[in-house]
Design a protein around this motif. Sequence first.
Motif, PDB file in Angstrom:
ATOM      1  N   UNK A  63      66.433  43.923   6.275  1.00 56.46           N
ATOM      2  CA  UNK A  63      68.056  43.825   6.027  1.00 56.46           C
ATOM      3  C   UNK A  63      67.734  45.853   5.994  1.00 56.46           C
ATOM      4  N   UNK A  64      69.273  45.694   6.137  1.00 58.83           N
ATOM      5  CA  UNK A  64      70.411  46.924   6.156  1.00 58.83           C
ATOM      6  C   UNK A  64      69.948  47.490   4.674  1.00 58.83           C
ATOM      7  N   UNK A  65      70.535  48.981   4.269  1.00 58.17           N
ATOM      8  CA  UNK A  65      71.142  49.035   3.642  1.00 58.17           C
ATOM      9  C   UNK A  65      71.881  48.517   3.108  1.00 58.17           C
ATOM     10  N   UNK A  66      71.314  47.501   1.692  1.00 55.27           N
ATOM     11  CA  UNK A  66      71.995  46.634   0.932  1.00 55.27           C
ATOM     12  C   UNK A  66      73.171  46.995   0.021  1.00 55.27           C
ATOM     13  N   UNK A  67      74.370  47.135  -0.031  1.00 57.62           N
ATOM     14  CA  UNK A  67      75.464  47.394  -1.388  1.00 57.62           C
ATOM     15  C   UNK A  67      75.203  46.414  -2.586  1.00 57.62           C
ATOM     16  N   UNK A  68      74.755  45.573  -3.172  1.00 59.28           N
ATOM     17  CA  UNK A  68      74.309  44.839  -4.027  1.00 59.28           C
ATOM     18  C   UNK A  68      72.740  44.125  -3.564  1.00 59.28           C
ATOM     19  N   UNK A  69      72.830  44.315  -4.675  1.00 57.96           N
ATOM     20  CA  UNK A  69      71.446  43.787  -5.195  1.00 57.96           C
ATOM     21  C   UNK A  69      71.260  42.426  -6.589  1.00 57.96           C
ATOM     22  N   UNK A  70      71.193  41.888  -6.916  1.00 61.27           N
ATOM     23  CA  UNK A  70      71.024  40.831  -8.190  1.00 61.27           C
ATOM     24  C   UNK A  70      69.606  40.218  -8.393  1.00 61.27           C
ATOM     25  N   UNK A  71      68.886  41.153  -9.731  1.00 58.26           N
ATOM     26  CA  UNK A  71      67.419  40.877  -9.915  1.00 58.26           C
ATOM     27  C   UNK A  71      67.416  39.639 -10.882  1.00 58.26           C
ATOM     28  N   UNK A  72      66.797  39.016 -10.286  1.00 59.14           N
ATOM     29  CA  UNK A  72      66.141  38.005 -11.549  1.00 59.14           C
ATOM     30  C   UNK A  72      67.619  37.650 -12.534  1.00 59.14           C
ATOM     31  N   UNK A  73      68.777  37.006 -12.265  1.00 54.24           N
ATOM     32  CA  UNK A  73      69.718  37.328 -12.596  1.00 54.24           C
ATOM     33  C   UNK A  73      69.983  35.123 -13.528  1.00 54.24           C
ATOM     34  N   UNK A  74      69.962  35.263 -14.721  1.00 56.84           N
ATOM     35  CA  UNK A  74      69.513  34.081 -14.865  1.00 56.84           C
ATOM     36  C   UNK A  74      70.507  33.778 -16.510  1.00 56.84           C
ATOM     37  N   UNK A  75      72.086  32.073 -15.982  1.00 55.10           N
ATOM     38  CA  UNK A  75      73.011  32.240 -16.787  1.00 55.10           C
ATOM     39  C   UNK A  75      72.512  30.490 -17.861  1.00 55.10           C
ATOM     40  N   UNK A  76      72.572  30.824 -18.795  1.00 56.25           N
ATOM     41  CA  UNK A  76      72.868  29.603 -19.223  1.00 56.25           C
ATOM     42  C   UNK A  76      74.022  29.220 -19.649  1.00 56.25           C
ATOM     43  N   UNK A  77      74.208  28.132 -20.306  1.00 54.86           N
ATOM     44  CA  UNK A  77      75.059  28.023 -21.432  1.00 54.86           C
ATOM     45  C   UNK A  77      74.915  26.303 -22.369  1.00 54.86           C
ATOM     46  N   UNK A  78      75.477  25.957 -22.671  1.00 54.80           N
ATOM     47  CA  UNK A  78      74.772  24.829 -24.344  1.00 54.80           C
ATOM     48  C   UNK A  78      74.259  23.040 -23.694  1.00 54.80           C
ATOM     49  N   UNK A  79      73.102  23.035 -23.041  1.00 55.90           N
ATOM     50  CA  UNK A  79      72.533  22.063 -22.578  1.00 55.90           C
ATOM     51  C   UNK A  79      72.631  22.342 -21.203  1.00 55.90           C
ATOM     52  N   UNK A 115      70.568  25.301 -17.526  1.00 57.77           N
ATOM     53  CA  UNK A 115      70.262  26.467 -16.984  1.00 57.77           C
ATOM     54  C   UNK A 115      71.727  26.775 -15.593  1.00 57.77           C
ATOM     55  N   UNK A 116      72.368  26.882 -15.420  1.00 58.30           N
ATOM     56  CA  UNK A 116      73.038  27.215 -14.455  1.00 58.30           C
ATOM     57  C   UNK A 116      72.297  28.279 -13.420  1.00 58.30           C
ATOM     58  N   UNK A 117      71.884  28.921 -13.954  1.00 63.04           N
ATOM     59  CA  UNK A 117      71.314  30.415 -12.834  1.00 63.04           C
ATOM     60  C   UNK A 117      69.269  30.176 -14.008  1.00 63.04           C
ATOM     61  N   UNK A 118      68.662  30.481 -12.746  1.00 63.54           N
ATOM     62  CA  UNK A 118      67.478  30.322 -13.205  1.00 63.54           C
ATOM     63  C   UNK A 118      66.319  31.777 -12.540  1.00 63.54           C
ATOM     64  N   UNK A 119      66.248  32.871 -13.234  1.00 70.42           N
ATOM     65  CA  UNK A 119      65.696  34.304 -11.905  1.00 70.42           C
ATOM     66  C   UNK A 119      66.550  34.323 -10.778  1.00 70.42           C
ATOM     67  N   UNK A 120      67.284  33.874 -10.489  1.00 70.18           N
ATOM     68  CA  UNK A 120      68.021  34.298  -9.329  1.00 70.18           C
ATOM     69  C   UNK A 120      68.124  35.474  -8.599  1.00 70.18           C
ATOM     70  N   UNK A 121      67.398  35.818  -7.198  1.00 72.04           N
ATOM     71  CA  UNK A 121      67.438  37.440  -7.060  1.00 72.04           C
ATOM     72  C   UNK A 121      68.507  36.703  -5.298  1.00 72.04           C
TER      73      UNK A 121
END
Length: 506
Positions: free
Chosen positions: A1-17, A19-25
């Motif tokens: 892959x070319x030089x990354x402008x963006x890296x998102x590592x291990x993103x987890x986001x929960x709402x009541x009841x 888990x919308x995101x689970x360890x997303x890279x």
Amino acid sequence: MATPILEMKGITKEFPGVKALSNVSFQVAENEIHCLVGENGAGKSTLMKVLSGVYPHGTYTGEILFNGKEQKFGGIADSEKAGIAIIYQEMALVPEMTVYENIFLGHEIGNGTVIDWDETIKQAGDMLKRVRLDVNPATKVKDLGVGKQQLVEIAKALSKNVKLLILDEPTSALNEDDCENLFKLLRELKQHGVTCVLISHKLKEVIGIADTVTVLRDGKTICTLDAKAGEVSESILIKHMVGREINNVYPPKDHKPSNEVVLEVKNWSAYNTVLGRTILKDVNFYVKKGEVVGFAGLMGSGRTELALSIFGNPDHYRISGELFLNGKKRTFHNPQEAIDAKIAYVTEDRKTDGLILIQDVKQNITLANLHEIANNGVVDNNAEVKVATGYRGELNIKTPTIEQKVGNLSGGNQQKVSLGKWLFVKPNVLILDEPTRGIDVGAKYEIYTIMTRLVKQGMSIIMISSELLEVLGMSDRIYVLSSGRITGELPIEEATQEKIMKLATD
């Protein structure tokens, strides 16, 4: 892959009841068009809201690197300052303000107390040239079409020196020409150093424009594919999105319409008193029991107007002609009379006209037929729960609970709630206006399967759709509208995209 402008590592986001995101890279290379795809509820928009600061640092776990530096955005202003801009499906323009006011709204040009309007208009003109939009900057946004408003949104983003532009379902309300114009612009921006992340359900568009595609499913990263290396095809994307292969997008037709005509419209015309013009003229059609009748036509052909005029005649329509239901002549003065006659209409705009987003699933499902679950004017809560639970299971509505607010559901599940709401009135004729707009391929297949089941049970369906393949894949017969007239009727055995388009442009 070319030089990354963006890296998102291990993103987890929960709402009541949930888990919308689970360890997303998620990685995006500099100067590429990176498409983010997945079923409704896969986490695409949530991930982009984390990135843009809508969900600020501290409300999720994981790490964001932009241009090699860790970012802890506390809000949208922080991400914009870093060079990230997001354009949502529902555009954030002020209709009554001019184009130049909208472009610099929130970052006005001036000395802090006084706005320099001359410089604002000059720079707005420069931004409009950059997006190839030839309009007067003093034009009010409300006087522009949707495609031009989309370009104003992009000009607004460019005025903030954007380096990463995120577009969430940008073509959902655009016609073919506007879509092509938008994609041409995105390719030009890429050549001038603007990286784009594009969220789309339209896989043919993704295949046509993407350099790289990342697939999310159930809040997890499934794969990242290199389009330039030939790794991307519609079948591959569908398989990764839904976790299984869908060899045929449309379920097999195992029903046979009867000869019984349920609904017939004769010499139907409508005059819009607000617009001051005729919108439907001498329309004649019929629908048989257990039949899917497709209505095709270009934008503005009168398809939705026809549906609305049948479903209780809006106040500003003046109607002439005859409507027969089960052989008996009927006149509906309002939607309730149509509902009482067992006609239901699922609107094309579920968020504005179809659902009450701040209410929960059970309240929305029972809304159109409250008298069915009421005693002496008081809603029976137990009955409401029973009804909503039944439709939740029957329509496979993915929600942690029927008390979940509908606004928190994905588009596909919102559409199922809207469908459940009208099925609860137990209609004999169901009008579906753009039934799969803005939903992913997996949810589409579920909607199609539900439609197939309903007609097999004897329901009659009128389906309005802008997607020709959908009309061809689901209809038993097709009517084509152009400028408020029916220009042709095609049995499905004779229908082709070319024949439909010829009739739609007559």
